[in-house]
Design a protein around this motif. Structure first.
Motif, PDB file in Angstrom:
ATOM      1  N   ALA A 272      -9.826  -4.921   6.166  1.00 36.15           N
ATOM      2  CA  ALA A 272     -10.009  -3.510   5.787  1.00 36.15           C
ATOM      3  C   ALA A 272      -9.214  -3.184   4.521  1.00 36.15           C
ATOM      4  N   GLU A 273      -9.877  -2.488   3.605  1.00 31.77           N
ATOM      5  CA  GLU A 273      -9.267  -2.109   2.329  1.00 31.77           C
ATOM      6  C   GLU A 273      -9.936  -0.836   1.841  1.00 31.77           C
ATOM      7  N   PRO A 274      -9.263  -0.083   0.973  1.00 36.09           N
ATOM      8  CA  PRO A 274      -9.912   1.121   0.448  1.00 36.09           C
ATOM      9  C   PRO A 274     -11.069   0.774  -0.484  1.00 36.09           C
ATOM     10  N   ALA A 275     -12.093   1.599  -0.479  1.00 35.12           N
ATOM     11  CA  ALA A 275     -13.217   1.433  -1.395  1.00 35.12           C
ATOM     12  C   ALA A 275     -12.741   1.678  -2.820  1.00 35.12           C
ATOM     13  N   ARG A 276     -13.460   1.126  -3.786  1.00 25.13           N
ATOM     14  CA  ARG A 276     -13.082   1.290  -5.199  1.00 25.13           C
ATOM     15  C   ARG A 276     -12.870   2.757  -5.556  1.00 25.13           C
ATOM     16  N   GLU A 277     -13.800   3.612  -5.143  1.00 23.61           N
ATOM     17  CA  GLU A 277     -13.698   5.033  -5.510  1.00 23.61           C
ATOM     18  C   GLU A 277     -12.541   5.747  -4.825  1.00 23.61           C
ATOM     19  N   ASP A 278     -11.957   5.132  -3.796  1.00 28.14           N
ATOM     20  CA  ASP A 278     -10.831   5.738  -3.088  1.00 28.14           C
ATOM     21  C   ASP A 278      -9.476   5.252  -3.592  1.00 28.14           C
ATOM     22  N   LEU A 279      -9.464   4.335  -4.550  1.00 23.49           N
ATOM     23  CA  LEU A 279      -8.193   3.858  -5.094  1.00 23.49           C
ATOM     24  C   LEU A 279      -7.502   5.009  -5.828  1.00 23.49           C
ATOM     25  N   ARG A 280      -6.212   5.166  -5.547  1.00 24.33           N
ATOM     26  CA  ARG A 280      -5.431   6.260  -6.156  1.00 24.33           C
ATOM     27  C   ARG A 280      -4.289   5.656  -6.956  1.00 24.33           C
ATOM     28  N   LEU A 281      -4.128   6.140  -8.171  1.00 23.16           N
ATOM     29  CA  LEU A 281      -3.133   5.581  -9.071  1.00 23.16           C
ATOM     30  C   LEU A 281      -1.731   5.638  -8.482  1.00 23.16           C
ATOM     31  N   GLU A 282      -1.353   6.752  -7.873  1.00 21.77           N
ATOM     32  CA  GLU A 282       0.007   6.868  -7.343  1.00 21.77           C
ATOM     33  C   GLU A 282       0.265   5.883  -6.201  1.00 21.77           C
ATOM     34  N   VAL A 283      -0.765   5.552  -5.441  1.00 19.40           N
ATOM     35  CA  VAL A 283      -0.620   4.584  -4.351  1.00 19.40           C
ATOM     36  C   VAL A 283      -0.504   3.167  -4.921  1.00 19.40           C
ATOM     37  N   VAL A 284      -1.339   2.849  -5.899  1.00 20.33           N
ATOM     38  CA  VAL A 284      -1.285   1.537  -6.544  1.00 20.33           C
ATOM     39  C   VAL A 284       0.072   1.346  -7.226  1.00 20.33           C
ATOM     40  N   LEU A 285       0.524   2.349  -7.975  1.00 20.80           N
ATOM     41  CA  LEU A 285       1.819   2.241  -8.647  1.00 20.80           C
ATOM     42  C   LEU A 285       2.959   2.138  -7.641  1.00 20.80           C
ATOM     43  N   GLY A 286       2.840   2.837  -6.524  1.00 19.56           N
ATOM     44  CA  GLY A 286       3.853   2.736  -5.473  1.00 19.56           C
ATOM     45  C   GLY A 286       3.942   1.319  -4.933  1.00 19.56           C
ATOM     46  N   ALA A 287       2.797   0.685  -4.720  1.00 20.05           N
ATOM     47  CA  ALA A 287       2.781  -0.697  -4.232  1.00 20.05           C
ATOM     48  C   ALA A 287       3.381  -1.641  -5.265  1.00 20.05           C
ATOM     49  N   LEU A 288       3.111  -1.396  -6.535  1.00 17.91           N
ATOM     50  CA  LEU A 288       3.614  -2.263  -7.600  1.00 17.91           C
ATOM     51  C   LEU A 288       5.065  -1.969  -7.979  1.00 17.91           C
TER      52      LEU A 288
END
Length: 117
Positions: A14-30
């Protein structure tokens, strides 16, 4: 990776769909140095192949690695597939490039201290 090999791979977890990717979440992970180094290693050394946790050679408890890999997947940075007892990860390059152009170029170019030094 050949199309036949790609087709034979298990479905992703399970993973978020492309259109559901959020910059603040991605940056938080990185934002975590270990997770950032995992993504960089995948991008620079294995861009076409998914890799198991053991491939990274990280000397941390398995539970810690599981936590970091899960956060990357749930943020939409990586895709994981289950091969028997082994999970393999790859960066969602196409999805991230489509949603956040240039982000992965920055990740590839990053070196410790390069943004502050």
């Amino acid at each position: 990776m050949t199309p036949a090999v790609r087709a034979a791979r298990p479905a992703p977890l399970a993973e978020p769909a492309r259109e559901d990717l959020r910059l603040e979440v991605v940056l938080g992970a990185l934002s975590d140095p270990l997770r950032l180094s995992i993504v960089r290693k995948l991008l620079l050394e294995s861009p076409e192949t998914d890799r198991s946790c053991g491939w990274f050679g990280i000397d941390r408890p398995k539970s810690t690695l599981t936590h970091h890999f899960r956060l990357l997947r749930e943020a939409g940075v990586t895709r994981q597939r289950q091969y028997g007892l082994e999970r393999r990860s790859e960066v969602r390059t196409e999805d991230l490039d489509a949603r956040f152009p240039g982000l992965l170029d920055l990740v590839r170019a990053w070196t410790p201290g390069s943004l502050l030094g």
